[in-house]
Design an enzyme around this catalytic site. Structure first.
Site, PDB file in Angstrom:
ATOM      1  N   GLU A 103      -1.883   9.100   1.952  1.00  0.00           N
ATOM      2  CA  GLU A 103      -2.318   9.801   3.171  1.00  0.00           C
ATOM      3  C   GLU A 103      -1.738  11.215   3.210  1.00  0.00           C
ATOM      4  O   GLU A 103      -2.440  12.181   3.529  1.00  0.00           O
ATOM      5  CB  GLU A 103      -1.912   8.983   4.415  1.00  0.00           C
ATOM      6  CG  GLU A 103      -2.837   7.773   4.571  1.00  0.00           C
ATOM      7  CD  GLU A 103      -2.382   6.772   5.609  1.00  0.00           C
ATOM      8  OE1 GLU A 103      -1.180   6.436   5.624  1.00  0.00           O
ATOM      9  OE2 GLU A 103      -3.231   6.322   6.391  1.00  0.00           O
ATOM     10  N   GLU A 123      -2.213  -1.265   2.053  1.00  0.00           N
ATOM     11  CA  GLU A 123      -1.798  -1.758   3.377  1.00  0.00           C
ATOM     12  C   GLU A 123      -2.378  -3.127   3.681  1.00  0.00           C
ATOM     13  O   GLU A 123      -1.752  -3.965   4.345  1.00  0.00           O
ATOM     14  CB  GLU A 123      -2.237  -0.768   4.468  1.00  0.00           C
ATOM     15  CG  GLU A 123      -1.395   0.491   4.571  1.00  0.00           C
ATOM     16  CD  GLU A 123      -1.859   1.606   3.642  1.00  0.00           C
ATOM     17  OE1 GLU A 123      -2.619   1.309   2.690  1.00  0.00           O
ATOM     18  OE2 GLU A 123      -1.463   2.757   3.854  1.00  0.00           O
TER      19      GLU A 123
HETATM   20  N1  3HC Z   1       8.896   0.268   1.838  1.00  0.00           N
HETATM   21  C1  3HC Z   1      10.142  -0.220   1.675  1.00  0.00           C
HETATM   22  N2  3HC Z   1      10.604  -0.726   0.517  1.00  0.00           N
HETATM   23  C2  3HC Z   1       9.738  -0.748  -0.511  1.00  0.00           C
HETATM   24  C3  3HC Z   1       8.429  -0.272  -0.427  1.00  0.00           C
HETATM   25  C4  3HC Z   1       8.011   0.270   0.823  1.00  0.00           C
HETATM   26  N3  3HC Z   1       6.785   0.780   1.002  1.00  0.00           N
HETATM   27  N4  3HC Z   1       7.822  -0.431  -1.617  1.00  0.00           N
HETATM   28  C5  3HC Z   1       8.715  -0.991  -2.425  1.00  0.00           C
HETATM   29  N5  3HC Z   1       9.891  -1.180  -1.770  1.00  0.00           N
HETATM   30  C6  3HC Z   1      11.129  -1.732  -2.312  1.00  0.00           C
HETATM   31  C7  3HC Z   1      10.973  -3.166  -2.759  1.00  0.00           C
HETATM   32  O1  3HC Z   1      11.181  -4.066  -1.694  1.00  0.00           O
HETATM   33  C8  3HC Z   1      12.031  -3.285  -3.825  1.00  0.00           C
HETATM   34  O2  3HC Z   1      13.257  -3.449  -3.163  1.00  0.00           O
HETATM   35  P1  3HC Z   1      14.408  -4.382  -3.813  1.00  0.00           P
HETATM   36  O3  3HC Z   1      14.727  -3.763  -5.140  1.00  0.00           O
HETATM   37  O4  3HC Z   1      15.500  -4.320  -2.811  1.00  0.00           O
HETATM   38  O5  3HC Z   1      13.799  -5.753  -3.956  1.00  0.00           O
HETATM   39  C9  3HC Z   1      12.034  -1.898  -4.468  1.00  0.00           C
HETATM   40  O6  3HC Z   1      11.422  -1.022  -3.510  1.00  0.00           O
HETATM   41  C10 3HC Z   1      11.262  -1.803  -5.762  1.00  0.00           C
HETATM   42  O7  3HC Z   1       9.971  -2.361  -5.557  1.00  0.00           O
HETATM   43  P2  3HC Z   1       9.276  -3.291  -6.650  1.00  0.00           P
HETATM   44  O8  3HC Z   1      10.248  -4.281  -7.152  1.00  0.00           O
HETATM   45  O9  3HC Z   1       8.025  -3.770  -6.041  1.00  0.00           O
HETATM   46  O10 3HC Z   1       9.008  -2.223  -7.809  1.00  0.00           O
HETATM   47  P3  3HC Z   1       7.775  -2.141  -8.783  1.00  0.00           P
HETATM   48  O11 3HC Z   1       8.056  -1.009  -9.690  1.00  0.00           O
HETATM   49  O12 3HC Z   1       7.475  -3.464  -9.369  1.00  0.00           O
HETATM   50  O13 3HC Z   1       6.508  -1.755  -7.863  1.00  0.00           O
HETATM   51  C11 3HC Z   1       5.341  -0.520  -6.162  1.00  0.00           C
HETATM   52  C12 3HC Z   1       6.462  -0.498  -7.215  1.00  0.00           C
HETATM   53  C13 3HC Z   1       3.987  -0.640  -6.860  1.00  0.00           C
HETATM   54  C14 3HC Z   1       5.410   0.762  -5.408  1.00  0.00           C
HETATM   55  C15 3HC Z   1       5.533  -1.752  -5.240  1.00  0.00           C
HETATM   56  O14 3HC Z   1       6.853  -1.736  -4.766  1.00  0.00           O
HETATM   57  C16 3HC Z   1       4.628  -1.763  -4.050  1.00  0.00           C
HETATM   58  O15 3HC Z   1       3.491  -2.157  -4.161  1.00  0.00           O
HETATM   59  N6  3HC Z   1       5.160  -1.352  -2.889  1.00  0.00           N
HETATM   60  C17 3HC Z   1       4.428  -1.437  -1.638  1.00  0.00           C
HETATM   61  C18 3HC Z   1       3.473  -0.283  -1.513  1.00  0.00           C
HETATM   62  C19 3HC Z   1       2.781  -0.338  -0.169  1.00  0.00           C
HETATM   63  O16 3HC Z   1       2.415  -1.392   0.314  1.00  0.00           O
HETATM   64  N7  3HC Z   1       2.566   0.837   0.428  1.00  0.00           N
HETATM   65  C20 3HC Z   1       1.962   0.899   1.727  1.00  0.00           C
HETATM   66  C21 3HC Z   1       3.001   0.753   2.788  1.00  0.00           C
HETATM   67  S1  3HC Z   1       2.337   0.645   4.395  1.00  0.00           S
HETATM   68  C22 3HC Z   1       1.887   2.218   4.762  1.00  0.00           C
HETATM   69  O17 3HC Z   1       2.032   3.102   3.976  1.00  0.00           O
HETATM   70  C23 3HC Z   1       1.331   2.412   6.137  1.00  0.00           C
HETATM   71  C24 3HC Z   1       0.742   3.750   6.308  1.00  0.00           C
HETATM   72  O18 3HC Z   1      -0.641   3.694   6.120  1.00  0.00           O
HETATM   73  C25 3HC Z   1       1.017   4.261   7.699  1.00  0.00           C
END
Ligand code: 3HC
Length: 719
Positions: A103, A123
């Protein structure tokens, strides 16, 4: 500081530095606001670059902040500052630019990216829609069909595709910052206000009705029971039907409603639970201290359905596999199965043609244990029989190198009973795959009393390598998943014994969100298989099952399955089981009068008067008995946290993620209510051991302990 500000020549560079994924928490949002304002006010600066430090451009909002009071500046505040800035802003993307990160990038005037970067709006997997303009702005770039699909599926889009969609302006190679500085300089002095997405019309807006209904029908097919995917389509639809400002308001409202919903809470819990289970612990070691051994070559013993499926998992990850069988005929059948699965996956686009071709060269069929001399890891997947498994392990012990990890795919047998057939029980570990092995994501890894932490570390790492979700549990009969599944399955049969029909039981389960009811599952896996398992259980107890058997080991036993077996109704493989199928091997279940007659005559033989059973009773008896068993598993230390149970059910039995898993679900109903109902069923069904209320559950319910505290009480309850 979460955002570093520097000026390089005439370009201001805002570097987001919030490891591990540069999530857009308060510090980052505040840093971006300050940075943009500073750049705008700095006369030396002519353009701005936003870039991420470390492994990625921001991968989204900070999920840990959801549910807490929100703090300004919001993401949209950042976005508006960027969009209305008097200087053009360039997003320089690498890694995974997701959710709020994308975004922010869409508020920028230009987007450049490295070739291996990905973009997406995940999301939906958290039970949400994008909440900072993603649903209103993406469609203005890509058109409605792409925006709808990208947002309801949540998929990560490779950068060349993103460029094709118009999301990315330029793919750059080499040093990203250098390329971004050059790009930012090259656009200085050019008009850029027409790059603001909010002023653009949505391409194809006149066909919004058609696009939305096509997207909605896909959503209903693929995401049954989930609220967020439908909301994604509705929000993108609003971008074509409302003004930009009204669309943004609509998106904000829907985002807020979903955020408060039970589904979003459950899906966010599942997101963190999936990561929490990687932090495993066992006596004498943990993920922090143990060292995985390198796995460069593997072998699978047994080319049946499970063995071939496991071989496919290993081959798909690029690992060489010896597939061992006892004779040429079985070996050929195993090889054919592997090839067919790979060909099917390539056809469906699940793996690439190259992977399928490479896999063919990595598969080494063999009849000789001698060939396994140098492999790093072996997975035994022979028929579920202790003597046979011990024989296999004794042979492996003789030929395999000392450092080899010896795994068993047993679904129930205590690892110690298998490992004692070797001279190296420390190297023996359970790797329990779920059928179909190449599809189901759970890998239940099991340690015995003498398994070493390094052996466990090796199979936990292997799980990740082959794209599974590994969960570690301690050995016991049935381990975690099948042990909890046992009361779930038994209650399904008892309910039919008492008066429900198989389709009523299946319907109650499917209405709850299970993809397929327990009787359809039995027909799929084979009634002969459950018949055989029951005999193995009886044999282990030193008894036999007859037509008169009503109790097995003091526990209620229902012989209905045996009556179906006796009639040769094994399920889909014979064209009839609990249901009838259009043909042998058919997939569409039809209610069958013969099946009803078998059930009714069984009831009459046993003097059971059929009664009406409500969907609520069906639900409670299946799920509450399994939850009670879950508490027993925690109490006995078979696993350490409720997260391990929930993840096992989500990925092993397709428990609906939007309910978070059985233990999280129990916390949402309220433990006191669950406990009371378990006590009630214990009184009304005294002959089922699984209804004896667990003491840990009782304690947590009586003390009203919140879910986040359960794991702390677990260790105390074991003392
Ligand atoms: N917020 C907080 N913590 C997050 C996070 C996030 N968005 N994304 C990842 N983390 C944390 C994980 O919990 C993990 O923490 P830990 O080591 O304490 O367990 C650490 O970061 C590493 O994450 P992964 O183990 O998943 O690392 P990978 O390299 O395997 O994957 C990734 C990376 C593809 C970025 C994956 O973490 C992921 O898919 N994250 C979520 C992405 C997401 O859903 N984004 C949208 C959020 S909602 C949003 O943006 C709303 C907006 O529209 C207003």
């Amino acid at each position: 500081m979460s955002v570093d500000y520097s000026v390089q020549g005439s370009v201001a560079v805002l570097t987001v530095d919030n490891p591990p994924v540069n999530a857009l928490g308060y510090g980052v949002r505040d840093g971006l606001k300050t940075g943009i304002e500073k750049a705008v006010g700095d006369s030396q600066v002519k353009s701005v670059v936003i870039i991420g430090k470390g492994r990625t451009f921001p991968a989204g909002a900070d999920i840990r902040e959801f549910g807490k009071p929100s703090r300004e500046p919001w993401l949209t505040t950042n976005g508006q500052l960027i969009e209305t800035s008097s200087k053009p802003v360039v997003a320089a993307i690498h890694g995974t630019c997701l959710g709020g990160g994308l975004e922010i990038a869409l508020f920028c005037h230009y987007r450049i990216a490295l070739p291996f970067a990905k973009v997406g709006f995940p999301e939906v997997a958290l039970g949400l829609i994008p909440g900072a303009g993603g649903t209103q702005r993406l469609s203005r770039l890509t058109g409605l069909p792409v925006a709808m699909e990208m947002i309801y599926s949540g998929r990560h889009v490779p950068i060349n595709k993103a460029k094709e969609y118009g999301i990315i302006d330029e793919i750059v190679t080499g040093d990203l910052l250098k390329a971004a500085l050059e790009f930012a300089q090259s656009i200085q002095g050019r008009p850029f206000k027409d790059r603001c997405l909010k002023f653009k019309a949505v391409p194809g807006a006149d066909r919004v009705e058609e696009y939305a209904s096509a997207a909605m029908s896909q959503v209903k097919k693929k995401y049954k029971g989930y609220e967020a995917p439908m909301a994604c389509v509705q929000a993108v639809r609003a971008s074509a039907e409302l003004s930009y400002e009204e669309g943004m308001k609509f998106e904000r409202e829907v985002f807020g409603q979903l955020l408060e919903s039970g589904q979003a809470r459950a899906q966010q819990y599942a997101f963190f639970a999936e990561r929490a289970v990687t932090r495993w612990q066992m006596p004498g070691g943990s993920y922090k201290t143990a060292k995985p051994l390198p796995v460069r070559s593997t072998a699978v013993i047994g080319g049946g359905t499970m063995g071939s499926g496991i071989a496919v998992c290993l081959l798909s990850a690029g690992l060489p596999v010896y597939l061992l069988e006892q004779n040429e005929k079985f070996l050929q059948s195993g090889v054919n199965m592997v090839k067919n699965i790979m060909a099917g996956s390539a056809k469906l686009g699940k793996i690439s043609m190259e992977t399928a071709k490479k896999a063919a060269t990595l598969l080494k069929p063999t009849l000789s244990y001698e060939d396994l001399r140098d492999v790093d890891l072996v997975i035994e997947a022979v028929y579920e029989n202790l003597d046979l498994k011990r024989e296999v392990f004794s042979k492996l012990d003789k030929v395999c190198k000392k450092s080899a990890i010896l795994c068993t795919n047993t679904s129930t047998i205590d690892i110690d009973r298998i490992s004692t057939a070797t001279s190296r029980p420390e190297s023996v570990v359970g790797t329990h795959f779920f059928a179909p092995a190449y599809h189901m994501k759970l890998l239940e890894n099991i340690y015995g009393t003498r398994t070493s932490p390094n052996a466990v570390a090796t199979v936990m790492k292997l799980g990740k390598t082959i794209n599974k979700v590994p969960v570690l549990v301690k050995s016991c009969h049935g381990f975690l998943a099948n042990r909890m599944n046992a009361p779930f399955g038994s209650e399904a049969i008892f309910l039919v014994e008492e008066g429900a029909s198989p389709q009523e039981v299946d319907q109650a389960n499917e209405d709850f969100g299970m993809p397929i009811g327990p009787f359809k599952v039995r027909d799929l896996s084979g009634i002969d298989i459950s018949w055989r398992i029951n005999r193995e259980v009886a044999k282990a107890m030193g008894t036999t099952i007859t037509k008169e058997t009503r109790f097995l080991g003091g526990n209620r036993y229902c012989g209905l399955n045996d009556d179906f077996y006796d009639r040769g109704r094994y399920g889909r493989k014979t064209g009839k089981g609990w249901y009838r199928y259009e043909k042998v091997g058919g997939k569409i279940p039809v209610v069958d009068t013969e099946s009803q007659e078998i059930i009714q005559s069984y009831r009459e033989r046993r003097g059971i008067v059929k009664r009406k059973i409500t969907p609520q009773e069906i639900h409670e008896r299946q799920f509450y008995s399994c939850i009670n068993e879950g508490f027993r598993i925690l109490d006995e230390g078979i696993c350490n946290t409720p997260e391990e149970i929930d993840i096992s059910w989500i990925y092993g039995f397709s428990f609906p993620k939007y309910r978070g898993g059985p233990m999280f679900y129990a916390s949402q109903i309220g433990l006191q209510k669950v406990y009371q109902r378990i006590c009630h069923y214990h009184q009304t069904c005294p002959y089922s051991i699984h209804w004896v209320p667990n003491r840990l559950l009782k304690k947590l319910a009586e003390n009203n302990v919140p879910f986040s505290e359960w794991a702390n009480h677990v260790s105390k309850s074991r003392m």
